[in-house]
Design a protein around this motif. Structure first.
Motif, PDB file in Angstrom:
ATOM      1  N   GLY A 103      34.028  39.000  40.955  1.00  0.00           N
ATOM      2  CA  GLY A 103      34.160  40.439  41.206  1.00  0.00           C
ATOM      3  C   GLY A 103      35.399  40.790  41.998  1.00  0.00           C
ATOM      4  O   GLY A 103      36.401  40.079  41.995  1.00  0.00           O
ATOM      5  N   TYR A 104      35.307  41.907  42.694  1.00  0.00           N
ATOM      6  CA  TYR A 104      36.438  42.477  43.426  1.00  0.00           C
ATOM      7  C   TYR A 104      37.057  41.464  44.385  1.00  0.00           C
ATOM      8  O   TYR A 104      38.267  41.383  44.545  1.00  0.00           O
ATOM      9  CB  TYR A 104      35.935  43.682  44.224  1.00  0.00           C
ATOM     10  N   ARG A 105      36.191  40.655  44.971  1.00  0.00           N
ATOM     11  CA  ARG A 105      36.648  39.711  45.982  1.00  0.00           C
ATOM     12  C   ARG A 105      37.567  38.652  45.397  1.00  0.00           C
ATOM     13  O   ARG A 105      38.378  38.068  46.106  1.00  0.00           O
ATOM     14  CB  ARG A 105      35.427  39.032  46.592  1.00  0.00           C
ATOM     15  N   MET A 106      37.363  38.360  44.093  1.00  0.00           N
ATOM     16  CA  MET A 106      38.249  37.427  43.422  1.00  0.00           C
ATOM     17  C   MET A 106      39.486  38.168  42.923  1.00  0.00           C
ATOM     18  O   MET A 106      40.618  37.675  43.040  1.00  0.00           O
ATOM     19  CB  MET A 106      37.483  36.792  42.266  1.00  0.00           C
ATOM     20  N   GLN A 107      39.266  39.380  42.402  1.00  0.00           N
ATOM     21  CA  GLN A 107      40.387  40.165  41.861  1.00  0.00           C
ATOM     22  C   GLN A 107      41.449  40.434  42.920  1.00  0.00           C
ATOM     23  O   GLN A 107      42.644  40.431  42.635  1.00  0.00           O
ATOM     24  CB  GLN A 107      39.861  41.492  41.314  1.00  0.00           C
TER      25      GLN A 107
END
Lengths: 427, 304
Positions: A103-107
């Motif tokens: 999710g966002y944390r990887m993006q």
């Protein structure tokens, strides 16, 4: 509780590593001839510091070593410390492959150019749903993550308590509230609640928001595109306020472990948790008695479509000099076999790969598979669906403040909104 | 013998350094100065510089002027509670824990019975790190499972010692003072041992009461210890961190400037520019305290 203790551990480790590096400089030539060059080894940065996952991962990597005659070197760091140090870690000398979240944390890190793209690997992958692919992709549409397992969030309860008192699993929010009221009257804390660590209550907010306003609104709210002073957000807090009297009192002073224990001790009736959380606090004999239901419906337009199911997985660092070896390892980790080895040892999560056998699953895991596979949308978790600085600096505090004073929603949302503006404007 | 002669010769002659002496002095002073510049002044100046930028630790550094400070003062809710708590910490340690430590030291110095036992008991917490004190505090103050609520036996409506933001700071201050008192006590005890007993005797002969003797005679002779204790108290108060971090990461009533710095810089948030701005505020506050205190002490010292 762990972080500051582990802080000592880390500094000691760093010290040891420094000494080892000094010693290594002397011993290096002999070592190099001994193990045949660095191409034979892959390093993994692991945040699996708890005993059970640590052992389970060790078995997976052992299996890979046997299969590929490569050496796998695991670098385990305390879970929270790994999270807090992730920026420095990626900027410094990261291991080739490391564990992280979807999710966002990887993006966020993909955008910074810290992650190696693995779209070519994804073309060969089998058994991953489109939802999983979306959660493994950056904002540029390229893939960066190999998902490994997930753990859905739901409302947990004890079967025996429900049977003994004649409670029924609520389907709608009204039924949920009525049940909570009844439990209250029966002398139970209806909803076990502990938010001392700041994040556990986020799950409740996420579910209330997705049930009342839908998944799309939730994601765009988390992405900073909606205003927190929007009546829809206020409504979420309003719904939550209505439930507050049935939450265990003193939530800000209680850890989630203590909350889970009160569920195990039959002092409270229900609790909003992720799959691995309550089980750890239940004795072996009681674990059979643990069950869950999906968070009840609030608006029939959205039903119980969305499920909050954080995904953990593996990423390849852009800085790694062993891209080829790293990718080979990732390819292995994406296979059903690799997930099966893990889940046999750590039955608190469920595999992401459709091909993974579910025969070793316990009843709770099987139910979790149903929950996730029937979901129309899968969210991660507030701190994984939004900027880490917004989640940790603004929302943790805001939610704790709400728990203290649930009546001051207007100024609370205004507060969040003005901070959100500064943070999201920063980049 | 020749060595002594050489030394004598040097002492008698005019003060001049040989080039060898200069080299030795240069190295011995130079290395610490370089280390000091590199490890202390460098980072300090870097923090001040970074506090005017917007940096996430990875990407480009953007100059944003005083934006960080503006946000800090107007739009960052934990900031003012953190300042207030830090000042409260100074006040509490300075006005309660330190005088209490002094009192204990005086009582022990008088030689009460079992004074060795008290001495070691009171000193015991000093060997613990504040993080450990934080864990112990949780065992005592936890709402559901803590020892204190078990003793009070108030099962229906237990007090949430650590979860109630109005209350928890005081509990933490108590825990911190538990350790600080022992520390101060041992310092004063050492100081009191070195006070010349004839001074007290002289005061007694002059007809001074015990309190008078203490405040007019003993305490002034303890001036060097007072300076040390004062500085230690202020530093301990301003750098307080581990105890609240161990308890709840310094949130919900336990905010401290040091925690906000850590949360922003080291945590996943990685707002290095913003965190630096908080660090600069902390630096200013500490400099203010330490400089005023030292200037006053030194001036007073000269007069005395």
């Amino acid at each position: 509780m762990a972080p500051s203790l582990s802080g000592h551990r880390i500094s000691r480790r760093a010290l040891l590593r420094g000494t080892a590096a000094g010693a290594g400089a002397v011993a290096l030539p002999t070592l190099l001839t001994a193990c045949g060059g660095p191409g034979n080894e892959v390093k993994i940065g692991s945040n699996a510091s708890d005993a059970v996952p640590r052992k389970a991962f060790a078995e997976v990597f052992n299996a890979y070593e046997k299969k590929s005659d490569k050496k796998v070197k695991v670098n385990t760091v305390n879970h929270e410390a790994f999270q807090e140090g992730i920026n420095r870690y990626l900027k410094g000398t990261p291991d080739d492959v490391f564990m992280w979240f979807a999710g966002y944390r990887m993006q966020f890190f993909a955008e910074q150019g810290q992650l190696a793209e693995i779209s070519d690997l994804w073309k060969g992958f089998d058994g991953f749903s489109d939802a999983l692919k979306a959660q493994s992709s950056g904002k540029d549409g390229k893939q960066y993550l190999v998902p490994y397992y997930y753990y859905p969030w739901a409302v947990f309860y004890r079967k025996s308590v429900f049977a003994q008192r004649g409670y029924e699993v609520p389907k709608t929010f009204d039924e949920f509230r009525a049940l909570a009221k009844r439990m209250d009257k029966d002398g139970l804390d209806a909803i076990a609640f502990g938010d001392k660590d700041g994040w556990p209550a986020m799950g409740t907010f996420d579910y209330l928001n997705m049930r009342a306003n839908g998944y799309d609104f939730h994601i765009s709210l988390m992405g900073g595109k909606e205003s927190w002073t929007d009546p829809r957000v206020k409504n979420v807090f309003d719904l939550w306020r209505g439930l507050m009297p049935y939450h265990q009192k003193g939530g800000n002073g209680r850890t989630w472990q203590e909350a889970a224990q009160s569920l195990a001790q039959k002092k409270s009736g229900m609790a909003v948790f992720g799959l691995p959380h309550p089980g750890q606090q239940f004795s072996d004999a009681d674990r059979e008695d643990l069950d869950f239901f999906a968070f009840p419906e609030i608006d029939s337009a959205y039903g119980q479509d969305a499920v909050e199911a954080p995904i953990d997985g593996f990423l390849l660092a852009k800085k790694s000099k062993r891209q080829k070896e790293g990718k080979e390892l990732l390819k292995y980790l994406a296979t059903p076999a690799a997930e099966e080895i893990y889940l046999k040892r750590d039955p608190n999560n469920i595999a992401v790969n459709d091909g993974a056998s579910t025969s070793s699953y316990n009843a709770l895991q099987k139910k979790a598979v149903d929950l996730v596979s029937n979901a129309k949308q899968i969210s991660q978790f507030m701190d994984r669906d939004t900027r880490p600085d917004f989640a940790s600096q603004v929302m943790i505090r805001a939610i704790q403040q709400f728990i203290n004073k649930p009546n001051d929603i207007d100024s609370l949302t205004k507060d969040i909104e003005s901070q959100k503006k500064t943070i999201f404007a920063a980049n | 013998m020749p060595l002594i002669n050489a030394r004598r010769a040097k002492r008698r002659g005019p003060r001049r350094f040989t080039s060898r002496d200069l080299a030795v002095i240069g190295v011995l002073l130079g290395i610490p100065i370089l280390l000091d510049l590199a490890l202390i002044w460098g980072p300090t100046l870097a923090s001040i510089g970074l506090s005017f930028t917007n940096w996430d630790g990875i990407g480009d550094i953007q100059w944003v002027g005083i934006d960080n400070y503006k946000t800090l003062f107007t739009d960052y809710p934990p900031f003012w509670p953190a300042v207030r708590n830090n000042l409260l910490w100074v006040a509490f340690l300075g006005c309660v824990a330190t005088p209490f430590g002094l009192l204990l030291a005086v009582l022990l110095d008088k030689g009460v019975r079992f004074s060795r036992f008290y001495q070691s008991t009171l000193y015991m917490p000093v060997v613990l790190s504040l993080a450990i004190v934080g864990f112990i505090a949780q065992l005592i103050f936890s709402r559901d499972q803590g020892a204190l609520n078990a003793i009070l036996a108030n099962k229906d409506n237990p007090v949430d010692w650590l979860g109630d933001p109005e209350l928890n700071i005081w509990m933490v201050l108590l825990a911190a003072a538990w350790r600080h008192t022992g520390y101060v006590m041992i310092l004063y005890l050492a100081g009191l041992k070195s006070v010349d007993p004839s001074l007290k005797e002289a005061a007694a002969i002059d007809g001074a009461s015990e309190t008078q003797t203490f405040f007019r005679v003993v305490l002034p002779t303890l001036r060097p210890v007072n300076v040390i204790v004062g500085v230690i108290t202020v530093i301990e108060a301003l750098r307080a961190f581990d105890i609240v971090y161990a308890i709840n990461h310094g949130r919900n009533g336990l905010e401290l400037l040091s925690v906000l710095v850590t949360d922003n810089i080291i945590g996943e948030a990685s707002r290095i520019g913003f965190g630096s701005a908080i660090a600069v505020v902390l630096l200013t506050v500490s400099m203010g305290f330490i400089v005023t205190y030292l200037v006053q002490e030194l001036r007073g010292g000269k007069k005395g």
